[in-house]
Design a protein around this motif. Structure first.
Motif, PDB file in Angstrom:
ATOM      1  N   SER A  45       0.959  -1.524   0.073  1.00 42.92           N
ATOM      2  CA  SER A  45       0.315   0.121  -0.093  1.00 42.92           C
ATOM      3  C   SER A  45       0.408   0.984   0.033  1.00 42.92           C
ATOM      4  CB  SER A  45      -1.006   0.507   1.475  1.00 42.92           C
ATOM      5  OG  SER A  45      -1.972  -0.881   1.055  1.00 42.92           O
ATOM      6  N   LEU A  46       1.845   1.552   0.268  1.00 46.02           N
ATOM      7  CA  LEU A  46       3.125   2.419  -0.045  1.00 46.02           C
ATOM      8  C   LEU A  46       4.169   2.126  -0.834  1.00 46.02           C
ATOM      9  CD1 LEU A  46       3.818   1.960   4.530  1.00 46.02           C
ATOM     10  CD2 LEU A  46       2.844   3.642   3.478  1.00 46.02           C
ATOM     11  N   ASN A  47       4.314   3.632  -1.049  1.00 45.74           N
ATOM     12  CA  ASN A  47       5.317   3.168  -2.274  1.00 45.74           C
ATOM     13  C   ASN A  47       6.469   3.662  -1.822  1.00 45.74           C
ATOM     14  OD1 ASN A  47       6.370   4.285  -4.275  1.00 45.74           O
ATOM     15  ND2 ASN A  47       5.359   5.903  -5.534  1.00 45.74           N
ATOM     16  N   PRO A  48       7.434   2.304  -2.136  1.00 44.47           N
ATOM     17  CA  PRO A  48       8.095   2.054  -1.977  1.00 44.47           C
ATOM     18  C   PRO A  48       9.727   2.905  -1.993  1.00 44.47           C
ATOM     19  CG  PRO A  48       7.700   1.352  -3.897  1.00 44.47           C
ATOM     20  CD  PRO A  48       6.822   1.587  -3.177  1.00 44.47           C
ATOM     21  N   ASP A  62      12.331   7.308   7.519  1.00 45.86           N
ATOM     22  CA  ASP A  62      12.281   6.175   7.021  1.00 45.86           C
ATOM     23  C   ASP A  62      11.344   5.898   6.056  1.00 45.86           C
ATOM     24  OD1 ASP A  62      14.514   6.137   9.349  1.00 45.86           O
ATOM     25  OD2 ASP A  62      13.346   4.658  10.367  1.00 45.86           O
ATOM     26  N   TYR A  63      12.153   5.024   5.160  1.00 42.13           N
ATOM     27  CA  TYR A  63      11.534   4.303   3.539  1.00 42.13           C
ATOM     28  C   TYR A  63      10.881   3.402   4.356  1.00 42.13           C
ATOM     29  CZ  TYR A  63      13.561   7.386   0.412  1.00 42.13           C
ATOM     30  OH  TYR A  63      14.670   8.285   0.045  1.00 42.13           O
ATOM     31  N   PRO A  64       9.035   2.767   3.428  1.00 41.64           N
ATOM     32  CA  PRO A  64       7.416   1.765   4.267  1.00 41.64           C
ATOM     33  C   PRO A  64       9.301   0.779   4.430  1.00 41.64           C
ATOM     34  CG  PRO A  64       7.308   3.572   1.831  1.00 41.64           C
ATOM     35  CD  PRO A  64       8.900   3.516   2.248  1.00 41.64           C
ATOM     36  N   HIS A  65      10.103   0.158   3.955  1.00 42.70           N
ATOM     37  CA  HIS A  65      10.850  -0.956   3.698  1.00 42.70           C
ATOM     38  C   HIS A  65      10.907  -1.238   5.017  1.00 42.70           C
ATOM     39  CE1 HIS A  65      14.266   0.816   1.832  1.00 42.70           C
ATOM     40  NE2 HIS A  65      14.957   0.187   2.798  1.00 42.70           N
ATOM     41  N   TYR A  89       0.093   0.439  -4.257  1.00 42.51           N
ATOM     42  CA  TYR A  89       0.112   1.862  -3.888  1.00 42.51           C
ATOM     43  C   TYR A  89      -0.659   2.850  -4.362  1.00 42.51           C
ATOM     44  CZ  TYR A  89       4.278   1.619  -6.365  1.00 42.51           C
ATOM     45  OH  TYR A  89       4.914   0.731  -7.368  1.00 42.51           O
ATOM     46  N   ILE A  90      -0.795   2.466  -5.615  1.00 41.03           N
ATOM     47  CA  ILE A  90      -1.086   3.823  -6.637  1.00 41.03           C
ATOM     48  C   ILE A  90      -2.396   3.915  -6.137  1.00 41.03           C
ATOM     49  CG2 ILE A  90      -1.735   4.478  -8.925  1.00 41.03           C
ATOM     50  CD1 ILE A  90       1.195   4.160  -8.238  1.00 41.03           C
ATOM     51  N   LYS A  91      -3.508   3.294  -5.722  1.00 42.05           N
ATOM     52  CA  LYS A  91      -4.737   2.805  -5.628  1.00 42.05           C
ATOM     53  C   LYS A  91      -5.022   3.872  -4.160  1.00 42.05           C
ATOM     54  CE  LYS A  91      -9.141   0.575  -5.361  1.00 42.05           C
ATOM     55  NZ  LYS A  91     -10.427  -0.588  -4.994  1.00 42.05           N
ATOM     56  N   ASP A 113      16.131   4.596  -5.811  1.00 39.84           N
ATOM     57  CA  ASP A 113      14.989   3.349  -5.526  1.00 39.84           C
ATOM     58  C   ASP A 113      16.113   2.595  -4.318  1.00 39.84           C
ATOM     59  OD1 ASP A 113      13.841   0.863  -4.134  1.00 39.84           O
ATOM     60  OD2 ASP A 113      14.318   0.068  -6.141  1.00 39.84           O
ATOM     61  N   PRO A 114      15.268   3.504  -3.133  1.00 39.32           N
ATOM     62  CA  PRO A 114      15.770   3.070  -1.296  1.00 39.32           C
ATOM     63  C   PRO A 114      16.143   2.416  -0.932  1.00 39.32           C
ATOM     64  CG  PRO A 114      13.626   4.103  -1.487  1.00 39.32           C
ATOM     65  CD  PRO A 114      14.006   4.131  -2.886  1.00 39.32           C
ATOM     66  N   ARG A 115      15.147   1.115  -1.846  1.00 42.91           N
ATOM     67  CA  ARG A 115      15.242  -0.201  -1.006  1.00 42.91           C
ATOM     68  C   ARG A 115      17.239  -0.152  -0.980  1.00 42.91           C
ATOM     69  NH1 ARG A 115      10.588  -2.337  -3.972  1.00 42.91           N
ATOM     70  NH2 ARG A 115      10.884  -0.671  -5.507  1.00 42.91           N
ATOM     71  N   LEU A 116      17.975  -0.162  -1.767  1.00 45.89           N
ATOM     72  CA  LEU A 116      18.712  -0.521  -2.290  1.00 45.89           C
ATOM     73  C   LEU A 116      20.212  -0.391  -1.512  1.00 45.89           C
ATOM     74  CD1 LEU A 116      18.930  -0.462  -6.445  1.00 45.89           C
ATOM     75  CD2 LEU A 116      18.681  -2.124  -5.243  1.00 45.89           C
TER      76      LEU A 116
END
Lengths: 328, 328
Positions: free
Chosen positions: A103-106, A151-154, B220-222, B316-319
């Motif tokens: 649900s959250l934009n990563p 912080d980011y969602p992840h 997350y768009i919805k 991309d923050p996940r990286l």
């Protein structure tokens, strides 16, 4: 009786497909009162989520509202132009979705998403929005909110993310929160906490809740009233205690019989034979009649309308119209 | 992050060594260089002396190491055909190729993203459908054919634009000759840039469209819509940014291809760039130029790859794992 916060009248939602139009919701009516928690239960595909999406005006095309009316505090909202409807979304009706992981934009921090939403609906500056966002995160039970907001969602666990989602749904103080299976994707151990947080916050702000779930336990503990959907139609609606203790519609009775209880360990759980009809193969008459043990002639030909049963209950079943029918 | 960069640099180094080996092998397998360097009358002794002088009698490994050593210093020997240092030759022609490649790459990216987003957002519109149909042509027509067609229409029939060459050029600094500052230079750039960039543009456009459609379906768009964010914020803030991650990769790699495959466009338009030089060198078996060109293209690919990898981190923050791991 005072005017209900939300009033849905004869809602019809249709999905045109190559093989004809499917009716996902067929003449569903219900009200949600100020500050009330309405549970909405039913099997997968019964139309619970679509009802939620219809209220907030987010049915995925080519699906569309084909009939009925939706009123929010005395104003009709289902026929509003898109831009006006958008201003209601998030501002007056908040929505919480099933899966907090998606649900959250990563790519945006929690702060980005909260501040963006707050500033979309409330005329405040960046700093004030941030202050509100932190207070809100703190309220939904995120420890060290001031630090974690960037912080980011992840960086958050599933339960924590759902708290963030709740904060996002509530950040413009909506009057109604539609929670679409808010705990289904979570660990059992966190489910209760999330429901508590949702219920508490809505209670303290006087927001009504439409709680969509297939978990009767959650409904029993949380909701004031419950609506049972079957194949896109309303089977039964009434105060939660009455419906659970004395289900009137045979489908509701079957649904309640299929819940294990601690006191009756030896008894076999009741199972409703068959499965819910596909939307393109709903039988004439009552949608439930092929699976109903008490079905009689009229159930196979005539569709039952919800009948008022006193105490705010309604049941769409001919069983309760028998006396009248014989009288004729 | 630092460790990641170092690891990537080491990988790049290995790639460059492999390419160097291939380039170096050219010398040994594409005929005897001595034969093409000396006249027909040279005696065997003279040939042997030259062989000795050039180090061609040394063991393979020594020769290879020598080649690398000189390559690092930018010394690729002397062109057999033009009797000039190879590096000088390439550097004098590199600006023409880079200007062509960067300009066409830039426009391919800008128009590719714009058309991709437009066709994704207006999936059923007639304009979208026309763009998509036209893009099929762009993907399927070979570059030289597009070039010839453009010359025929705009240079021969309409006589709007020049059909070959770079137009007037001016010097910037000591070694960069640009065509961008003169009118005839800019006009001359138009047709080659379209020819070179058309395929890339359609590729990027189709990629952006596919990715965007995928992202627009995401939860997350919805949820962003359910929060009442404006269409612009949802489409361009939330959807487009998530679309860009794979697009950056492809665009980066395509930029490498644009520089490498400028060969065809440069030949069609007689563009005085590195590609044209390479083709001429192949015709004359000018091995040093071919080897240097190979190394140059490999270097460009490696550098672009490195930049693309770093851009991932920005987008991309996940990286950015190092920060997150401590918190879970």
């Amino acid at each position: 009786m005072t005017e209900p916060l939300l009033s849905v009248r004869d809602l019809v939602v249709e999905f045109p497909t190559r093989r004809g139009t499917l009716r996902a919701i067929d003449k569903v009516s219900f009200d949600i009162a100020e500050g009330e928690v309405l549970g909405m239960v039913g099997e997968s595909g019964a139309g619970k989520s679509i009802t939620g999406s219809a209220i907030i005006g987010l049915i995925e095309p080519p699906g569309r509202i084909a009939g009925g009316e939706i009123w929010l505090r005395g104003h009709r909202i289902d026929n509003l132009p898109r831009e006006k409807l958008r201003r209601i979304r998030g501002k007056r009706i908040g929505m919480v979705f099933q899966d907090p992981l998606t649900s959250l934009n990563p790519l945006y921090t929690v702060a980005d998403q909260l501040i963006e939403t707050i500033r979309t609906h409330i005329d405040v500056g960046e700093k004030e929005a941030r202050r509100r966002a932190i207070a809100l995160l703190d309220r939904v039970g995120i420890p060290a909110a001031a630090r974690r907001i960037d912080d980011y969602p992840h960086h958050f666990s599933g339960g924590m993310r759902q708290r963030v989602v709740i904060a996002l749904a509530l950040c413009a103080e909506p009057e109604l929160v539609i929670a679409d299976e808010p705990t289904t994707a979570l660990d059992v151990s966190v489910q209760a906490q999330i429901i508590d947080v949702l219920k508490e916050i809505c209670a303290e702000r006087g927001a009504s809740v439409m709680l969509i779930t297939h978990d009767m336990g959650v409904i029993a503990e949380t909701a004031d009233r419950v609506a049972v959907l079957y194949a896109g139609r309303l089977a039964e609606i009434g105060p939660v205690r009455d419906v659970i203790k004395h289900a009137e519609h045979p489908y509701t009775a079957g649904l309640m019989g299929s819940i294990p209880t601690l006191t009756q360990t030896s008894k076999r759980l009741v199972q409703i034979p068959g499965s819910m009809p596909r939307l393109n193969a709903i039988p004439p008459g009552c949608a439930f009649n092929p699976r109903c043990e008490q079905a009689f002639e009229r159930c196979r030909t005539e569709r039952p309308e919800p009948l008022a049963r006193g105490g705010g209950r309604q049941v769409a079943c001919w069983l309760y119209d028998r006396a009248e029918a014989r009288h004729d | 992050m630092i460790a990641f960069i170092i690891r990537r640099l080491l990988q790049s180094l290995i790639v460059m060594l492999a390419v160097a080996l291939v380039s170096f092998s050219l010398f040994r397998f594409v005929g005897d260089p001595i034969a093409s360097m000396v006249g027909q009358e040279a005696t065997l002794a003279e040939r042997e002396a030259l062989r000795q002088q050039l180090g061609l009698n040394d063991p393979f490994v020594m020769q290879f190491l020598g080649f690398i050593g000189r390559a690092i210093q930018g010394d690729f020997g002397i062109s057999y055909r033009l009797q000039q240092p190879v590096m000088e030759l390439i550097l004098s022609r590199l600006p023409a190729t880079l200007e062509l490649a960067l300009i066409s790459g830039f426009f391919a990216f800008v128009f590719g993203v714009a058309f991709g987003v437009y066709t994704a957002l207006n999936r059923r519109g007639w304009l979208s459908n026309s763009i998509m149909t036209l893009s099929l042509i762009g993907v399927s027509l070979p570059t030289f054919l597009i070039g010839v067609l453009l010359i025929w229409v705009f240079a021969v029939e309409l006589q709007w634009l020049p059909s070959f060459g770079r137009g007037e050029t001016v010097w910037i600094g000591d070694w960069w000759r640009t065509g961008l500052l003169t009118h005839s230079g800019r006009v001359s750039l138009i047709l080659p840039a379209i020819t070179l960039g058309l395929y890339q543009m359609t590729l990027i456009m189709r990629l952006v469209r596919a990715e965007m459609l995928e992202v627009l379906r995401a939860d997350y768009i919805k949820f962003a819509r359910a929060r009442g964010l404006s269409n612009r914020a949802v489409n361009f803030g939330h959807a487009l940014k998530n679309t860009m991650v794979p697009v950056i990769t492809i665009t980066g790699l395509q930029l490498g291809s644009i520089i490498a495959f400028a060969i065809i466009t440069e030949t069609v338009f007689q563009w005085p760039g590195v590609g044209a030089l390479f083709i001429r060198s192949v015709q004359f078996v000018d091995v040093p130029v071919m080897a240097a060109y190979l190394m140059l293209i490999a270097l460009i690919f490696v550098v672009i790859n490195l930049i693309v990898d770093l851009l991932y981190y920005v987008v991309d923050p996940r990286l950015r794992v190092d920060r997150a791991s401590a918190r879970h």
